[in-house]
Scaffold this active site. Structure first.
Site, PDB file in Angstrom:
ATOM      1  NE  ARG A  76      -3.941  -3.192   2.057  1.00 42.95           N
ATOM      2  CZ  ARG A  76      -2.977  -3.400   1.160  1.00 42.95           C
ATOM      3  NH1 ARG A  76      -3.159  -3.084  -0.108  1.00 42.95           N
ATOM      4  NH2 ARG A  76      -1.836  -3.940   1.527  1.00 42.95           N
ATOM      5  CG  HIS A 120       2.889  -1.349   1.311  1.00 49.66           C
ATOM      6  ND1 HIS A 120       1.576  -1.562   0.947  1.00 49.66           N
ATOM      7  CD2 HIS A 120       3.572  -1.339   0.145  1.00 49.66           C
ATOM      8  CE1 HIS A 120       1.472  -1.667  -0.363  1.00 49.66           C
ATOM      9  NE2 HIS A 120       2.678  -1.530  -0.881  1.00 49.66           N
ATOM     10  CD  GLU A 165       1.997  -6.848  -3.364  1.00 48.64           C
ATOM     11  OE1 GLU A 165       3.114  -6.474  -3.759  1.00 48.64           O
ATOM     12  OE2 GLU A 165       0.956  -6.559  -3.965  1.00 48.64           O
ATOM     13  CG  ASN A 294      -2.338  -6.822  -2.954  1.00 51.34           C
ATOM     14  OD1 ASN A 294      -3.430  -6.690  -2.392  1.00 51.34           O
ATOM     15  ND2 ASN A 294      -1.218  -6.319  -2.474  1.00 51.34           N
ATOM     16  CE1 TYR A 296      -2.129  -3.404  -9.229  1.00 54.48           C
ATOM     17  CE2 TYR A 296      -1.323  -5.064  -7.691  1.00 54.48           C
ATOM     18  CZ  TYR A 296      -1.794  -3.784  -7.939  1.00 54.48           C
ATOM     19  OH  TYR A 296      -1.929  -2.889  -6.907  1.00 54.48           O
ATOM     20  CD  GLU A 364      -1.639  -3.306  -3.416  1.00 51.64           C
ATOM     21  OE1 GLU A 364      -1.053  -3.420  -4.521  1.00 51.64           O
ATOM     22  OE2 GLU A 364      -1.042  -3.181  -2.330  1.00 51.64           O
TER      23      GLU A 364
HETATM   24  O1  IFM Z   1       2.392  -0.091  -6.172  1.00 52.79           O
HETATM   25  C1  IFM Z   1       2.375  -1.449  -5.875  1.00 52.79           C
HETATM   26  C2  IFM Z   1       2.029  -1.679  -4.420  1.00 52.79           C
HETATM   27  O2  IFM Z   1       2.897  -1.015  -3.579  1.00 52.79           O
HETATM   28  C3  IFM Z   1       2.103  -3.154  -4.099  1.00 52.79           C
HETATM   29  N1  IFM Z   1       1.334  -3.936  -5.024  1.00 52.79           N
HETATM   30  C4  IFM Z   1       1.499  -3.677  -6.434  1.00 52.79           C
HETATM   31  C5  IFM Z   1       1.370  -2.187  -6.714  1.00 52.79           C
HETATM   32  C6  IFM Z   1       1.544  -1.908  -8.217  1.00 52.79           C
HETATM   33  O3  IFM Z   1       2.785  -2.346  -8.652  1.00 52.79           O
END
Ligand code: IFM
Length: 456
Positions: A76, A120, A165, A294, A296, A364
């Site tokens: 990706r 992006h 995002e 995504n 985290y 992600e």
């Molecule tokens: O690096 C970023 C990415 O560009 C978008 N999502 C979160 C990642 C980590 O912060």
């Protein structure tokens, strides 16, 4: 070993254009808002810029070998809008299109499926000069750009993501000012969010009109579950407001039927929503083939005093929520809480909320830890293992999960943090651009190979 993923599950890695390409002024590329923002004193740590980054634009063949060595199914990456249209619209820069053509052809030669993201975060500066995403015209410019890239690569690329995002491109960029274009305003940020979604819808409509059989169109959203720090009704209400701003502002119009009503009441000072036209929702909510999420970390929030907007500096983010609370759990090198179960929640929540949700990819997921001298990144491997298991739990629970992409293939420009934080499976020594696979690279390769042998 994993068994809960469906047959045909795609294992991949992800990157984005501004974060790795460098070559900021090469082959006719025009400036983007990140080229501008990163030169503003204090905007990016250490004054770092994406001018060189991982120099992927010149070293892409080496990076293709790294991808092939990983044996991923899919890669990706994003296209830099201002490499294709230096002014955001009008004159097309063929050298930019040729670069991405070479890249996708080489990927396909190696049996790796390209997942193209069209946006992006790197809006052409020329469009920002005309209002950027606050301006409705930018949505149409985006659809024109999408059409150009789709025409150039659509004979071989079948996965097309419009936006990555949009919360960050709108709220973080136009309200909080932590990202390009660095604006701190309320109304503009909400208009930006709407125009991003409208641009998404217009782009999907335009690309579908010329789509080949089997082509798929989707969007990628950041989906941090929002957890109240106590069960006090005030904290629960604060969590609900944050969730509305971060997630439902996007998912409700995309997969439900309208914007959440609370969104307007949360911004009492903002009464002008005339940027939303009656016909827009039908465009935004047109069916998609997939959604990428995504993940985290989870956000732990508390109620906070609501500050009256300063007319000169209204921030849309002031919705009376304290987002700085941290749970008592391990943290990554960036200080982000490690909560793999949040990924299961993010996936199951989304599925439960929207009956007409399309299949999902985790587009992600990854982390940052300080390097040992041998790049034996045990913490990153543990993080990935735990999060893949959390994704598997969601798949087992019935979430239609189709793939998982690790963020990121390479160390890269981590936006306002510059180059300090390293997300790569591959270490980059920036002065020499030497690439060194970390232990996590070798682990992920072994994991993927083993996962493929297990019958679904
Ligand atoms: O690096 C970023 C990415 O560009 C978008 N999502 C979160 C990642 C980590 O912060």
């Amino acid at each position: 070993m994993t068994t809960g993923f469906p047959a045909g599950f795609r294992w991949g890695v992800a990157t984005s254009a501004y974060q790795i390409e460098g070559a900021a002024r090469q082959d006719g590329r025009g400036p983007s808002i990140w080229d501008t923002f990163s030169t503003v004193p204090g905007a990016v740590a250490s004054g770092d810029t994406g001018d060189v980054a991982a120099d992927h634009y010149n070293r892409w063949t080496e990076d293709i070998e790294l991808l092939a060595g990983l044996r991923v199914d899919a890669y990706r990456f994003s296209v830099s809008w201002s490499r294709i249209l230096p002014n955001g619209y009008g004159r097309v820069e063929q050298r930019g299109l040729d670069f991405y053509r070479r890249l996708v052809d080489a990927l396909l030669d190696k049996g790796i499926e390209p997942f193209v993201t069209l946006y992006h975060w790197d809006l052409p500066q020329a469009l920002e000069d005309h209002g950027g995403w606050r301006n409705r015209d930018t949505a149409s410019r985006f659809a024109e750009y999408a059409t150009i890239v789709h025409e150039a690569l659509g004979d071989v690329v079948s996965k097309w993501t419009t936006l990555n995002e949009p919360y960050c491109s709108s709220i973080v960029g136009y309200a909080e000012g932590r990202h390009a274009p660095g604006a701190r305003e309320g109304h503009g940020a909400l208009a930006a969010a709407h125009h991003l979604l409208l641009g998404h819808g217009l782009a999907v409509r335009a690309m579908r009109a010329n789509a080949r059989p089997g082509q798929e169109f989707g969007i990628v959203l950041n989906q941090s579950p929002v957890v109240p720090v106590t069960d006090d009704p005030a904290d629960i209400a604060a969590a609900d407001r944050q969730d509305c701003l971060l997630r439902r502002q996007f998912t409700d119009p995309l997969f439900g039927s309208a914007y959440p009503g609370e969104l307007t009441s949360m911004f009492g000072a903002i009464t002008d929503f005339s940027f939303r036209h009656a016909e827009d929702l039908a465009i935004i909510s047109a069916p998609l083939d997939y959604v990428g999420i995504n993940y985290y970390y989870q956000l732990h929030v508390a109620d906070a005093p609501h500050r009256e907007p300063d007319p000169a500096k209204r921030t849309a983010h002031d919705i009376g929520v304290d987002t700085t609370q941290l749970p008592d759990v391990p943290r990554t090198g960036m200080g982000w809480p490690v909560e793999p179960a949040g990924l299961t929640t993010a996936l199951t929540d989304l599925k439960a909320r929207y009956p007409r949700l399309p299949p999902i990819y985790v587009t992600e997921n990854g982390c940052v830890y300080p390097d040992s001298s041998a790049f034996a990144d045990v913490d990153r491997i543990t993080y990935l293992q735990e999060h893949i298991a959390a994704a598997e739990a969601a798949a087992t629970a019935g979430v239609p999960l189709r793939g998982y992409f690790c963020w990121s293939l390479l160390d890269n420009f981590e936006w306002a943090h510059g180059y300090k934080h390293r997300f790569g499976l591959v270490h980059i020594d920036y002065p020499t651009q030497r690439r060194t696979p970390r232990a996590s690279y070798h682990w992920y390769r072994g994991f993927i190979s083993a996962a493929r042998q297990v019958p679904a």
